[in-house]
Design an enzyme around this catalytic site. Structure first.
Site, PDB file in Angstrom:
ATOM      1  N   GLY A   1       0.802  -1.213   0.000  1.00  0.00           N
ATOM      2  CA  GLY A   1       0.000   0.000   0.000  1.00  0.00           C
ATOM      3  C   GLY A   1       0.833   1.260   0.000  1.00  0.00           C
ATOM      4  O   GLY A   1       1.874   1.364  -0.661  1.00  0.00           O
ATOM      5  N   SER A   2       0.386   2.254   0.771  1.00  0.00           N
ATOM      6  CA  SER A   2       0.987   3.590   0.730  1.00  0.00           C
ATOM      7  C   SER A   2       2.406   3.665   1.263  1.00  0.00           C
ATOM      8  O   SER A   2       3.069   4.691   1.103  1.00  0.00           O
ATOM      9  CB  SER A   2       0.106   4.573   1.511  1.00  0.00           C
ATOM     10  OG  SER A   2      -1.132   4.732   0.857  1.00  0.00           O
ATOM     11  N   THR A   3       2.898   2.582   1.885  1.00  0.00           N
ATOM     12  CA  THR A   3       4.300   2.591   2.304  1.00  0.00           C
ATOM     13  C   THR A   3       5.242   2.626   1.096  1.00  0.00           C
ATOM     14  O   THR A   3       6.440   2.899   1.249  1.00  0.00           O
ATOM     15  CB  THR A   3       4.637   1.362   3.168  1.00  0.00           C
ATOM     16  OG1 THR A   3       4.346   0.172   2.426  1.00  0.00           O
ATOM     17  CG2 THR A   3       3.836   1.373   4.464  1.00  0.00           C
TER      18      THR A   3
END
Length: 587
Positions: free
Chosen positions: A303-305
């Site tokens: 995801g957004s990592t």
């Protein structure tokens, strides 16, 4: 003539006398041999069994597994294994002057062992034609002495070693365990079983029916102990990370979790913890799922990592700088029937705000403006889609898809961390590289003495600029719960929908936080991944970031790493329970 005849008569008499004596002796010996081999054959057989030449393997002490400070993670303790010769016992004739019948001796042995008499009787009877049988393995010395005091015919003891794990469940999936034969079954015990085993010795001796050694024969071959293995794990950090991760799993009723701490400069794994875990010293209630070293084996969409690496690709392209802006209005982006959404309409934002707000639309527009393989290339150079290579059994490769022709939706999803899969260790390796000024060094589970040789995969200035943007994520964005008093922290949250049997599950999530500290001179990188939290809080900033903060603060203190913020700028920890900070899904 008479004199000569008289002289010869005594010589003949002596010859006949000696010949007669020899004949008598021969007949006596032959008769005795016939008696022993034919008439008393069973006696000789019993005597042969009572005194036999035996060869015995001398077990080698298995090497210890140690943490980086020499604290034991796996040690071998001496024990005794009790063996029996059922054939010798059953062939024993009752002797009123010496003892009891075989059945009486078995009952006496059962009482000494604390087992059922009928069960032990059946065991001896079913093996009555065998000369070797295990009675009980890995017995404590005092218990072995008590059983041997029963003086049962054919019962003897031999030395073995039993593995003990001082850290218990805290390092279970990393260290692994051995079976009763001292063979590695999981973890480091399995991966480096040959080095740990050593070489058994050998001795030959004369032994009687009762298992007593009468005398040695020849020279003994000494055993060679196994090699000690020194891991990079710091048991102090391992305990700290395990405690906090377990507490978070309990609090948020999560299915599982994992966390990894890496030394930014050396690539050493300082802590690797998992939930659920098990006690390797007592595996009576062990469930298969508890064996998984999830930090290395389990895969998930990050995801957004991954957005910091999308921003890195933008800066590396030369098309963007730290002041560049992206128009994310009206807060969503349609690609055919596929719609990408932000939490709100952020309008024109710069790259730092893109990370602070975790804009999926902004990340997608960056991806569309770059060559199709630009983000793929940087992910690949960071080790995504490739095994980390620490030699751990079952290590997952992950998945970084490569397409001859990219569909716009595939380009977009890759930019904000969907459509690919990583392990917790792989994601930690990527963040370690960013923290190390874009210089990627090999990850190691073993303590390193020298400086590792790596590769510059992100320009140092780009890594420095992205680190500053990630500090803003912690200062005023979704990662505020990751703040540490006195230290600057750079990081990124991630919250992704879990994949089910029919696609993405609407109400099931994975919560993540990845970051490093101190941001001004990074020393430690850490990733926390919590799978399927079922409580009211499920975002990465609510569930994973607080774990990062507590563990990282303790680790920095333990390792005596100085604070990098002036006293007047020290941050106050955010109480996420009183004022939860909500972020957009995918953040």
């Amino acid at each position: 003539m008479n004199i000569e005849n008289g002289a010869h008569r005594p010589g003949k008499w002596r010859f006949r006398f000696v010949y007669g004596i020899a004949l008598v002796l021969f007949l006596v010996a032959g008769g005795r041999l016939f008696y022993l081999t034919v008439v008393d054959k069973e006696f000789l057989q019993n005597q042969g069994e009572m005194r036999a030449v035996r060869s015995e393997s001398i077990p080698a002490t298995r090497g210890m597994i140690l943490d980086r400070r020499g604290e034991p993670l796996a040690v071998s303790t001496p024990t005794w294994t009790l063996i029996a010769n059922p054939k010798a016992l059953w062939n024993m004739e009752q002797d009123p002057q010496q003892g009891k019948t075989p059945s009486q001796q078995i009952k006496h042995l059962a009482d000494a062992m604390g087992v059922g008499r009928a069960w032990l009787q059946d065991k001896f009877e079913s093996n009555k034609n065998r000369s070797y049988m295990y009675l009980k393995r890995q017995v404590a010395p005092h218990e072995a002495d008590r059983i041997m005091a029963a003086h049962v015919v054919g019962v003897s003891k031999t030395r073995e070693y039993k593995r003990f794990y001082p850290a218990g469940e805290v390092a279970a999936q990393v260290v692994g365990f051995t079976n009763i034969d001292d063979k590695g079954q999981e973890g480091i015990e399995l991966a480096y079983d040959k080095a740990l085993q050593g070489k058994p010795g050998k001795r030959t001796f004369l032994k009687d029916l009762n298992g007593n050694v009468l005398r040695s024969i020849g020279e003994d071959e000494p055993e060679r102990p196994g090699q000690n293995i020194e891991l990079s794990i710091d048991l102090r950090l391992q305990y700290l990370a395990y405690r906090e991760l377990k507490a978070a799993v309990t609090e948020h009723r999560a299915t599982s979790a994992s966390a990894v701490i890496l030394d930014v400069k050396t690539g050493e794994i300082l802590a690797m913890v998992n939930q659920p875990s098990y006690n390797p010293n007592d595996r009576s209630t062990l469930e298969y799922d508890e064996l998984r070293n999830r930090a290395v084996i389990d895969l998930f969409e990050p995801g957004s990592t991954m957005k910091p690496f999308t921003v890195s690709a933008a800066l590396m392209s030369g098309q963007y700088n730290t002041e560049s802006t992206i128009n994310t209005a009206p807060g969503y982006l349609r690609i055919g029937r596929f719609t990408i959404r932000d939490e709100g309409n952020y309008g024109k934002i710069n790259l730092e705000t893109l990370l602070v707000k975790s804009s999926n639309v902004g990340a997608s527009k960056i991806a569309f403006s770059l060559p199709q393989d630009a983000i793929w290339n940087i992910d690949y150079e960071l080790g995504i889609g490739s095994p980390v290579g620490i030699g751990f059994p079952g290590e997952a490769t992950g998945n970084l898809p490569s397409h001859p022709k990219w569909h716009p939706s595939e380009v977009a999803t890759l930019s904000y961390g969907y459509g690919l899969s990583v392990s917790t260790l792989q994601l930690a390796q990527a963040y370690m590289t960013l923290a190390n000024g874009g210089y990627r060094v090999p990850v190691s589970i073993f303590k390193q003495d020298g400086k590792p040789v790596g590769k510059q995969v992100i320009p140092r200035q780009v890594a420095k600029n992205v680190t500053k943007m990630m500090e803003a994520v912690v200062q005023r964005g979704s990662g505020r719960a990751a703040k540490i008093p006195g230290y600057s922290v750079a990081g990124k949250t991630g919250t992704v929908h879990r994949v089910g049997s029919k696609g993405y599950e609407y109400d099931q999530y994975n919560a993540m936080f990845a970051g490093f500290a101190p941001a001004s001179n990074p020393r430690l990188a850490m990733v926390v991944m919590i799978n399927d939290p079922k409580g009211r809080q499920y975002y990465g900033g609510e569930v994973a970031a607080p774990v990062f903060s507590r563990v990282m603060e303790g680790a920095l203190t333990i390792l005596n790493i100085s604070p990098d913020l002036p006293d007047g700028l020290r941050e106050v920890r955010l109480d996420t329970k009183k004022a939860p900070y909500r972020v957009a899904q995918g953040n």
